[in-house]
Design a protein around this motif. Sequence first.
Motif, PDB file in Angstrom:
ATOM      1  N   GLY A   1      91.414  21.929 -68.506  1.00 45.66           N
ATOM      2  CA  GLY A   1      90.547  20.772 -68.676  1.00 45.66           C
ATOM      3  C   GLY A   1      89.252  21.150 -69.383  1.00 45.66           C
ATOM      4  N   GLN A   2      88.647  22.244 -68.917  1.00 47.69           N
ATOM      5  CA  GLN A   2      87.397  22.694 -69.534  1.00 47.69           C
ATOM      6  C   GLN A   2      87.619  23.072 -70.989  1.00 47.69           C
ATOM      7  N   ALA A   3      88.728  23.796 -71.232  1.00 49.04           N
ATOM      8  CA  ALA A   3      88.980  24.282 -72.589  1.00 49.04           C
ATOM      9  C   ALA A   3      89.193  23.140 -73.576  1.00 49.04           C
ATOM     10  N   PHE A   4      89.672  22.012 -73.097  1.00 48.06           N
ATOM     11  CA  PHE A   4      89.851  20.877 -74.006  1.00 48.06           C
ATOM     12  C   PHE A   4      88.610  19.987 -74.047  1.00 48.06           C
ATOM     13  N   GLY A   5      87.547  20.430 -73.367  1.00 51.08           N
ATOM     14  CA  GLY A   5      86.278  19.731 -73.481  1.00 51.08           C
ATOM     15  C   GLY A   5      86.057  18.629 -72.471  1.00 51.08           C
ATOM     16  N   ALA A   6      86.800  18.633 -71.356  1.00 56.58           N
ATOM     17  CA  ALA A   6      86.604  17.597 -70.347  1.00 56.58           C
ATOM     18  C   ALA A   6      85.306  17.832 -69.587  1.00 56.58           C
ATOM     19  N   SER A   7      84.681  16.739 -69.160  1.00 52.29           N
ATOM     20  CA  SER A   7      83.456  16.868 -68.369  1.00 52.29           C
ATOM     21  C   SER A   7      83.839  17.175 -66.923  1.00 52.29           C
TER      22      SER A   7
END
Lengths: 513, 287
Positions: B189-195
Amino acid sequence: MTAVRASHVYKVFGRNGKEVVQGLKAGKTRDELKRLGTAAVIDASFEVEKGESFVVMGLSGSGKSTLIRMINGLWAPTAGTVEVAGQDISRMSSGQLRKLRSDNIAMVFQHFALLPHRTVRENAAYALEIKQVSKTHRLERADHWLQVVGLGGWGDKYPGQLSGGMQQRVGLARALAAETDILLMDEAFSALDPLIRREMQDQLVELQSTLNKTIIFITHDLNEAMYLGDRIAVMRDGRIVQIGTAEDILTDPTDEYVASFVQDVDRTRVLTASSIMQRPTAVITDTAGPRMAIRMMEDVKTSGLLVTTRDRRLVGQISDRAAVNASREGAKDLRSVITTENVLTVRPETPMSELFAQSSSSPVPLAVVDEQDRLIGVVPRIALLNSMASVSPSTGELPITRLSDSDTGQQAEADEVVASRPTAGDPAGASAVGGASAVDYASDSAPEGVSGEGPNDIDDAGRPGAASPIGGTAPFVFTPPESAGASAFGGESPEAEPPTGPDAPAPTDEKGV
Amino acid sequence: MEFDFFNPRIPFGQWIESFIDWSTETFSLLLSLLSTVLGGLYDFFFWALSSPVYLIMIVVLAALAWLASGWKLAVFTLVGFYLIRALDQWTNSMSTLALVIVAVLIAVAISIPLGILAAKSDIVSTILKPVLDFMQSMPALAYLVPIIVIFGIGQVPGAIATIIFALPPGVRLTELAIRQVDPEVVEAGQAFGASDGHILSRIQLPLAMPTIMAGINQVIMLALSMVVLAGMAGAQGLGGAVISSISSLNIALGVEAGLAVVIIAVYLDRVTAALGNRSALERARSA
């Protein structure tokens, strides 16, 4: 254009990160500073060009996973800078960083990291969901990319219903659907079965040829690194010990560590036609007359020539007999006697493993041509064998006739001549020998340095034998490069070797898997 | 007061007593507001449960059981609640059910956010741990007294004691559930830019849901086990019936009220467990 640039990047886990970096810069070792913090990445600098496949290779604990996570900002470097698309990411706010990740960098994970509670389609659309693409559009894109990775029709399944290889295809589709320039792959194929892994590697190479992304691939598998990487960075204990092409690392390892690492690599997948090809010297242009051809054959001591146009486009070959006939009939040029029979062409980037089968079925050296069909080199069978290992005298079943020195070729670059053609013996028999030998050498391949100077080893091995002229029992004729004397040697007849079909596959394909 | 090292006595209880006296006066407005809200909620649920004809209520409860689980639980519900009515414990049961619903709603509303905080922050987790231990192991009767002092007799002190007792497993299991979510998925999630909010609502909570539901199930069961104590604090319902059966040695009433508690407990347990199996993750697993 540089896509990713890391300069003097350090990553230390622990409270006294800066102190550890100071210590490391002052020349202390990682172990000495252990109590202050764990240095995972030490002074890493590299640049990745746009469209390049850059592989970071190392054993577990070498810092490669930490390194990749500094590229998309999941970890902040303790010291040094990481630039992505020209921007220093350590200066970005968390919002800018998130935007960078969703717009520029997609990632594929070792254990797939799919959302188990969502369908395959929704998983593939995940990156677009974060980009706030509308639902219908993002599911459409997801379906498209699932199709591309070969999972069309699986969109409604859940990840738990798929095999590991298929799950990773979903992971790949998710990363591709993000439509970013940069693709980070963290041990992406390491959790897969060898056969599936191989399949995925092939698929990635194929996809890359059309997508042209900047790929940063992490692996602990050197075969994988060599197969996928345009360049490879070898990491050890947090440091990058060598950066270079697969061939650089294979042929010129910087230290013992890298050397021991590359020992077991499957050379046939790494080395390409371009790395073992030799300069073609037995070449003539098609506008030349037959007499010229005959003289040239005399000069370079071969019984056949490859024929090119003036701009070096390969058109075929001529044999000595054809040239003599043409000369007798008074032909002005060679065009009427050129034959394309037995002329097999390969590309410089063709892996060696694919050359064996072709080479074994062709009595003439493989011609290496570029996109415009221009002849840039030849791969004689012996060079192929020799690249696998040094040829030992006890295995010499190739009846070889060495003719003489050849420093007088009409082409200025002539320093070695490689040409062959079947003569009296039947071509199939000759091919059979070649095929069988290829198999033999391949499976015996000793992990020694790859010698670029083809036939020399045979020369050194110096098996004495009766000189046999062209047209004897020898199916091959070639002249080694730095041959001094005219000591020719031939050997037993090809029939002594159990005939293996010309299409005997090179078994080395499976070796590295 | 002089402290004698060899014959130590710390007046801890007195300190707490004075603290409670002090806070009762200082926060009287807040406490009375709390009392009003809890009382109002209880009154609403009790009204909603007890005003329809009992047969209609049984059918509604059975329908819920059918939706959540299946026809077997629905049949059990029909028989069980009809039995409760036949034991003449209907009103008491609805009162208890209303109290449990209020206590559970508030316990869940507090415990899930606390659990999320504890999962995100090691500091919060470290602070919460002894507090939760205290809440779970302190004998309920011991804190019932100060609660009665503050809130008086009735449903409200019963509800508050129930909340305190039932809260800890909700917090603990929520924290555990979120910490157990595969870190690689969160990293994806973080790697795809999710908050962070997106990761929490779309990744962590859905994946933690089965365990969180198990926590809620525990909260409900603990709340139900507190009904007798709530009866001691003057709450109406099955607890009150059991208490009065003790004081009047009324064996029949005690047994009947006790049986009603068991039926309600089984009903709530099976329904919430079945709801836990209907989370997105469980659906995907069984697909």
